[in-house]
Design a protein around this motif. Sequence first.
Motif, mmCIF file in Angstrom:
data_model
loop_
_atom_site.group_PDB
_atom_site.id
_atom_site.type_symbol
_atom_site.label_atom_id
_atom_site.label_comp_id
_atom_site.label_asym_id
_atom_site.label_seq_id
_atom_site.Cartn_x
_atom_site.Cartn_y
_atom_site.Cartn_z
ATOM 1 N N GLY A 152 35.269 106.271 37.584
ATOM 2 C CA GLY A 152 36.668 106.085 37.203
ATOM 3 C C GLY A 152 37.256 107.385 36.675
ATOM 4 N N ASP A 153 38.384 107.282 35.973
ATOM 5 C CA ASP A 153 38.975 108.509 35.436
ATOM 6 C C ASP A 153 38.263 108.910 34.145
ATOM 7 O OD1 ASP A 153 40.130 107.162 33.162
ATOM 8 O OD2 ASP A 153 41.869 106.611 34.351
ATOM 9 N N TRP A 154 38.551 110.141 33.703
ATOM 10 C CA TRP A 154 37.837 110.698 32.557
ATOM 11 C C TRP A 154 38.018 109.862 31.292
ATOM 12 C CZ3 TRP A 154 34.100 113.131 30.429
ATOM 13 C CH2 TRP A 154 34.195 113.614 29.133
ATOM 14 N N ASN A 155 39.229 109.412 31.013
ATOM 15 C CA ASN A 155 39.484 108.672 29.771
ATOM 16 C C ASN A 155 38.667 107.391 29.723
ATOM 17 O OD1 ASN A 155 41.270 110.568 28.749
ATOM 18 N ND2 ASN A 155 43.073 109.592 29.664
ATOM 19 N N ASN A 156 38.645 106.661 30.818
ATOM 20 C CA ASN A 156 37.866 105.422 30.850
ATOM 21 C C ASN A 156 36.373 105.711 30.778
ATOM 22 O OD1 ASN A 156 40.049 103.648 31.003
ATOM 23 N ND2 ASN A 156 40.199 103.830 33.230
ATOM 24 N N PHE A 157 35.950 106.769 31.469
ATOM 25 C CA PHE A 157 34.544 107.142 31.438
ATOM 26 C C PHE A 157 34.110 107.492 30.021
ATOM 27 C CE2 PHE A 157 31.141 110.243 31.457
ATOM 28 C CZ PHE A 157 30.218 109.699 32.331
ATOM 29 N N LEU A 158 34.919 108.307 29.337
ATOM 30 C CA LEU A 158 34.567 108.732 27.981
ATOM 31 C C LEU A 158 34.465 107.535 27.041
ATOM 32 C CD1 LEU A 158 33.961 111.040 26.048
ATOM 33 C CD2 LEU A 158 36.423 111.268 25.646
ATOM 34 N N MET A 162 31.121 106.436 24.989
ATOM 35 C CA MET A 162 31.060 106.192 23.543
ATOM 36 C C MET A 162 30.593 104.775 23.232
ATOM 37 S SD MET A 162 34.316 108.321 21.986
ATOM 38 C CE MET A 162 35.562 107.463 22.934
ATOM 39 N N ASP A 163 30.887 103.835 24.138
ATOM 40 C CA ASP A 163 30.469 102.446 23.940
ATOM 41 C C ASP A 163 29.039 102.193 24.408
ATOM 42 O OD1 ASP A 163 32.988 101.878 22.961
ATOM 43 O OD2 ASP A 163 33.748 101.061 24.843
ATOM 44 N N GLY A 164 28.431 103.189 25.016
ATOM 45 C CA GLY A 164 27.064 103.028 25.504
ATOM 46 C C GLY A 164 26.961 102.271 26.808
ATOM 47 N N LYS A 165 28.067 102.113 27.519
ATOM 48 C CA LYS A 165 28.078 101.366 28.782
ATOM 49 C C LYS A 165 27.832 102.317 29.947
ATOM 50 C CE LYS A 165 28.910 97.566 26.610
ATOM 51 N NZ LYS A 165 27.797 96.598 26.433
ATOM 52 N N VAL A 167 24.613 104.062 32.667
ATOM 53 C CA VAL A 167 23.262 103.851 33.173
ATOM 54 C C VAL A 167 22.283 104.505 32.200
ATOM 55 C CG1 VAL A 167 21.721 104.098 35.141
ATOM 56 C CG2 VAL A 167 24.190 103.930 35.515
ATOM 57 N N PHE A 168 21.305 103.750 31.760
ATOM 58 C CA PHE A 168 20.325 104.102 30.740
ATOM 59 C C PHE A 168 20.869 103.974 29.330
ATOM 60 C CE2 PHE A 168 18.721 106.197 34.579
ATOM 61 C CZ PHE A 168 17.477 105.600 34.646
ATOM 62 N N GLY A 169 22.030 103.329 29.198
ATOM 63 C CA GLY A 169 22.491 102.896 27.889
ATOM 64 C C GLY A 169 23.166 103.956 27.041
ATOM 65 N N SER A 170 23.104 103.729 25.757
ATOM 66 C CA SER A 170 23.797 104.552 24.773
ATOM 67 C C SER A 170 23.113 105.898 24.572
ATOM 68 C CB SER A 170 23.841 103.791 23.435
ATOM 69 O OG SER A 170 24.048 104.660 22.340
ATOM 70 N N TRP A 171 23.916 106.977 24.632
ATOM 71 C CA TRP A 171 23.391 108.312 24.321
ATOM 72 C C TRP A 171 22.815 108.322 22.907
ATOM 73 C CZ3 TRP A 171 24.795 111.422 20.238
ATOM 74 C CH2 TRP A 171 24.287 112.732 20.233
ATOM 75 N N TYR A 172 23.545 107.771 21.962
ATOM 76 C CA TYR A 172 23.111 107.792 20.563
ATOM 77 C C TYR A 172 21.785 107.048 20.388
ATOM 78 C CZ TYR A 172 23.018 107.049 15.525
ATOM 79 O OH TYR A 172 22.625 107.017 14.216
ATOM 80 N N ASP A 173 21.685 105.854 20.953
ATOM 81 C CA ASP A 173 20.447 105.082 20.829
ATOM 82 C C ASP A 173 19.282 105.815 21.478
ATOM 83 O OD1 ASP A 173 21.901 103.128 19.542
ATOM 84 O OD2 ASP A 173 21.957 101.753 21.250
#
Length: 274
Positions: A152-158, A162-165, A167-173
């Motif tokens: 999708g577009d950058w805003n939706n991707f970002l 941030m929501d962890g949605k 592939v391979f889940g949340s960056w933070y987790d």
Amino acid sequence: MELPPRPKLFDFHGVSMTHYFTDNWENIQNFQARPDDILIATYPKAGTTWVSYILDLLYFGQTAPERQTSLPIYERVPFLESDFHIIPPGTELADKLSTSPRLIKTHLPVQLVPKSFWEQNCRIVYVARNAKDNAVSYFHFDRMNQAHPEPGDWNNFLQRFMDGKMVFGSWYDHVTGWWEKKQTHSKILYLFYEDMVEDTGRELDRLCSFLGLSPSAEEKERVRGGVKFDNMKKNSMANCSTDPVMDFKISPFMRKGVCVCLCARERMRERNKH
């Protein structure tokens, strides 16, 4: 070769995934690691291919130099959980490796790693990358990677990042999960992408110390030269240009190899000098 259709994201044991990384799940979880296996673990687009190539050169650059020109990196260092249906699954590629040690890569969060890697007390090299650079790189990766959903577009991707949605889940987790595991598992070396960019030689020394390797200064310089970003980007055996799920007409797999946060740090240092 026809590229596979774009998959849908779904929840898998609490982690967002696509079927290309879960279709072979029983074989993934039953994968039999060996004590000398080296697992390279990262969140996507955090330096996986870079570290894979460094390790391949350290172990086999002199003893099997033909590998560098005859086998793409994804065959030399199989992607354990991948099953793209147009090349053999990662577990099969890993089982067929004749090298010792076997170099294997994964993007799995720590809780989903096959238990045999812990039972065999394998050495694991984890690489973390700051969220800002990781998100930008992941966005362009998803644009050209047919095994991931449309970004999708950058805003939706970002927002999804941030929501962890992803592939391979949340960056933070992912980065914190592996960091916490490092506190109780002595055979995890936790590297930072930014440190590798800032001083590749220093981090190469850390890697060698962790792996018990003692390459000569000449050999280390040869590895450093081989893994420079521009050299890897032009190397068809390292840049994934032969990977059938990558659409290079959209974007190269290796784009810029720079760190925004590191550049900002350097600019701050320069300002402080004056």
